[in-house]
Design a protein around this motif. Sequence first.
Motif, short mmCIF file in Angstrom:
data_model
loop_
_atom_site.label_atom_id
_atom_site.label_comp_id
_atom_site.label_asym_id
_atom_site.label_seq_id
_atom_site.Cartn_x
_atom_site.Cartn_y
_atom_site.Cartn_z
N SER A 151 -7.53 9.36 0.11
CA SER A 151 -7.51 10.69 0.71
C SER A 151 -6.19 11.43 0.51
CB SER A 151 -7.78 10.58 2.22
OG SER A 151 -6.84 9.70 2.83
N ASP A 152 -5.18 10.72 0.01
CA ASP A 152 -3.86 11.35 -0.07
C ASP A 152 -3.24 11.19 -1.46
OD1 ASP A 152 -3.46 12.04 2.82
OD2 ASP A 152 -3.70 9.89 3.00
N LYS A 153 -2.53 12.23 -1.87
CA LYS A 153 -1.64 12.12 -3.04
C LYS A 153 -0.21 12.12 -2.51
CE LYS A 153 -2.68 15.58 -5.66
NZ LYS A 153 -2.55 16.46 -6.84
N LEU A 154 0.59 11.19 -3.00
CA LEU A 154 1.98 11.14 -2.54
C LEU A 154 2.82 12.22 -3.22
CD1 LEU A 154 2.66 7.30 -2.42
CD2 LEU A 154 1.38 8.74 -0.86
N LEU A 155 2.46 12.52 -4.47
CA LEU A 155 3.17 13.53 -5.25
C LEU A 155 2.14 14.48 -5.86
CD1 LEU A 155 5.68 11.19 -7.14
CD2 LEU A 155 6.19 12.64 -5.17
N PRO A 156 2.57 15.68 -6.29
CA PRO A 156 1.62 16.60 -6.92
C PRO A 156 0.95 16.00 -8.15
CG PRO A 156 3.64 17.76 -6.33
CD PRO A 156 3.90 16.30 -6.10
N GLY A 229 -0.19 -3.40 5.34
CA GLY A 229 -1.38 -3.19 4.51
C GLY A 229 -2.36 -2.20 5.11
N THR A 230 -2.41 -2.14 6.44
CA THR A 230 -3.37 -1.25 7.09
C THR A 230 -2.80 0.14 7.35
OG1 THR A 230 -5.07 -1.24 8.83
CG2 THR A 230 -2.82 -1.70 9.52
N THR A 231 -1.58 0.39 6.86
CA THR A 231 -0.92 1.68 7.05
C THR A 231 -1.13 2.57 5.82
OG1 THR A 231 0.76 0.68 8.47
CG2 THR A 231 1.29 2.81 7.49
N ASN A 232 -1.38 3.82 6.06
CA ASN A 232 -1.57 4.82 5.00
C ASN A 232 -0.41 4.76 3.99
OD1 ASN A 232 -1.67 7.33 3.57
ND2 ASN A 232 -2.96 8.15 5.19
N PHE A 233 -0.74 4.75 2.70
CA PHE A 233 0.30 4.68 1.67
C PHE A 233 1.25 5.89 1.75
CE2 PHE A 233 -2.64 1.77 -0.68
CZ PHE A 233 -1.75 0.70 -0.75
N ALA A 234 0.72 7.04 2.13
CA ALA A 234 1.58 8.22 2.27
C ALA A 234 2.59 8.03 3.40
CB ALA A 234 0.73 9.46 2.52
N GLY A 242 13.17 6.99 4.66
CA GLY A 242 13.97 6.98 5.88
C GLY A 242 13.55 8.01 6.91
N LYS A 243 12.35 8.58 6.78
CA LYS A 243 11.87 9.60 7.72
C LYS A 243 11.10 8.92 8.85
CE LYS A 243 11.59 13.19 4.15
NZ LYS A 243 10.72 14.17 3.44
N PHE A 244 11.84 8.16 9.66
CA PHE A 244 11.20 7.35 10.70
C PHE A 244 10.55 8.21 11.78
CE2 PHE A 244 14.81 4.80 9.05
CZ PHE A 244 14.06 3.79 8.44
N ARG A 245 11.18 9.31 12.10
CA ARG A 245 10.61 10.19 13.14
C ARG A 245 9.27 10.74 12.69
NH1 ARG A 245 13.86 15.26 15.98
NH2 ARG A 245 12.22 15.82 17.47
N SER A 246 9.20 11.18 11.42
CA SER A 246 7.94 11.70 10.89
C SER A 246 6.89 10.59 10.81
CB SER A 246 8.16 12.29 9.49
OG SER A 246 9.05 13.38 9.54
N PHE A 247 7.34 9.37 10.50
CA PHE A 247 6.41 8.23 10.39
C PHE A 247 5.73 7.97 11.73
CE2 PHE A 247 5.66 3.66 10.86
CZ PHE A 247 4.82 3.42 9.78
N PHE A 248 6.51 7.91 12.79
CA PHE A 248 5.94 7.59 14.10
C PHE A 248 5.28 8.80 14.77
CE2 PHE A 248 9.00 4.06 13.68
CZ PHE A 248 8.12 3.00 13.91
N ARG A 249 5.40 9.97 14.14
CA ARG A 249 4.70 11.15 14.65
C ARG A 249 3.26 11.19 14.15
NH1 ARG A 249 7.53 16.81 13.54
NH2 ARG A 249 9.08 15.91 14.96
N VAL A 250 2.96 10.46 13.07
CA VAL A 250 1.62 10.46 12.49
C VAL A 250 0.62 10.00 13.54
CG1 VAL A 250 0.13 9.46 10.72
CG2 VAL A 250 2.50 10.08 10.16
N GLY A 251 -0.45 10.77 13.71
CA GLY A 251 -1.41 10.52 14.78
C GLY A 251 -2.02 9.13 14.76
N PRO A 366 0.59 12.19 7.51
CA PRO A 366 1.84 11.96 6.76
C PRO A 366 2.39 13.19 6.06
CG PRO A 366 0.34 10.14 6.42
CD PRO A 366 -0.43 11.18 7.19
N GLU A 367 1.49 14.07 5.61
CA GLU A 367 1.95 15.26 4.90
C GLU A 367 2.32 16.41 5.83
OE1 GLU A 367 -2.65 15.18 4.66
OE2 GLU A 367 -0.96 13.78 4.62
N GLY A 368 2.13 16.21 7.15
CA GLY A 368 2.50 17.24 8.12
C GLY A 368 1.36 17.58 9.06
#
Length: 477
Positions: A151-156, A229-234, A242-251, A366-368
Amino acid sequence: MIIGGIMLLPIFVILIYPNELGYALNFVIPAAIAILLGFFLSLLIRGKKKRQLSLRQDTVIVIAVWLLAAFFSAVPFMLSKQLNFTQAFFEAVSGWTTTGLSVVDVTATPKIYLLFRSIMQFFGGVGLVLVMLSALSGTYGMRLYNAEGHSDKLLPNLAKSARIIMSIYAGYVVAGTILYVFLGMPLFDAINHSICALSTGGFSTQVDSIGTYKSLPIELVTIILMLMGTTNFAAHLLLIRGKFRSFFRVGEMRFMLVLLGLMIPIVSFVSLNGIYGNIPQGLRASAFQVVTALSTTGFSTVSFNSWTPFPIFLLIVLMLIGGGAGSTAGGIKQNRIYLLFKAFFWQLRKKFLPEHLVNEDYVYRPEGKLFIEERHISEASNYTFVYMVTFFAGVSIMTANGYSLQDSLFEYASTLGTVGLSVGITLPTTPPIVLWTQIVGMLFGRLEIYVIFIAGIKIFKDGRNVIVRAAKNKGTW
């Protein structure tokens, strides 16, 4: 051709175990056939103008590739006469779908086959389409990528995204192997368990799985690998940057942590009643089993024979929920369940808000921020409904074959969720109709049901059109 190349990888085990050289041809023959078949098929399209895939051809291609991968991978088991066709195909599908249910006796199975099972789970976890895209160009690959459940692309750039995912995946496997060896696990076991923990697959080289080692540090490393393994690759990319705050904000990350925080104490409290001697032992057993069920890995440290029905029921619920979207895990997926919970509270809140108030609901991915529309909720609820209908259909077939309702619910939740935990239904002596029911369930669970339905409808419509055209050409219409 890529499938054939993957099938040659287990042969390298002969460098360490030369006494298994006699099994090499069992892999070389089907691998050579797969490579040659792929080469001749490529000749048919070479030089032709590239076209976009027509409507729903992507689903047909993905289903065909996965079925071919399972078929060719079943051949080595049959050539060695370890398994018949149904059993061999079951084992191959279980490997590629990262389920981990098994009909082989690991104590008598050559190491080349044990490594082959882990290799299937490695590549099945990230997906065959993603493997192809990481090796080749990503041109025209987005529809195939989505059809395989990504469901996700990490890069364009899709090909670069695929290569990053493969790099992250391989890096974690190497790190896990090193930690296992450091903690005293034999190298061969460490490689296999690291691969299967990260791919949330669950194939083990030991009869008692991770419980064989009776080591708390090994169990903790396994828990970490299963959660990765069960975490989204994005989401992994956020961690690496190092974006730990954004990581733990993911629903869905928050949802997973809440589930674990609730379920581990509940299962521990219930299972402590006359089963384990003290609270730490109960917490240790419960934590591992809850994580392995929610992550859809399938490793275990204890037997479920002594567990009471309530903790078994909770594990069934966790297996149905499953892991994160865009990960190696199966199940309904946490993002869908999380969205349905949020939708319920949003609807409840609206009852107490002014009628004409405009409010935009959203979840963090992960993308916002993702602003939720009605179609998002509808898609999640429809998929959950279809998943549960498929689940109860499989349970019905199992109970019709003489298994208890509790065992059938557990085993098919494990099958459809591509988990791999078993209460003893999946055995070499299991009736073929049950094994084929599980094969269908594993494929449905890995490829997310809709893809198989859409591909089936596409094949049926195309076949009907061919018959109609043939009839018209003969003048019989």
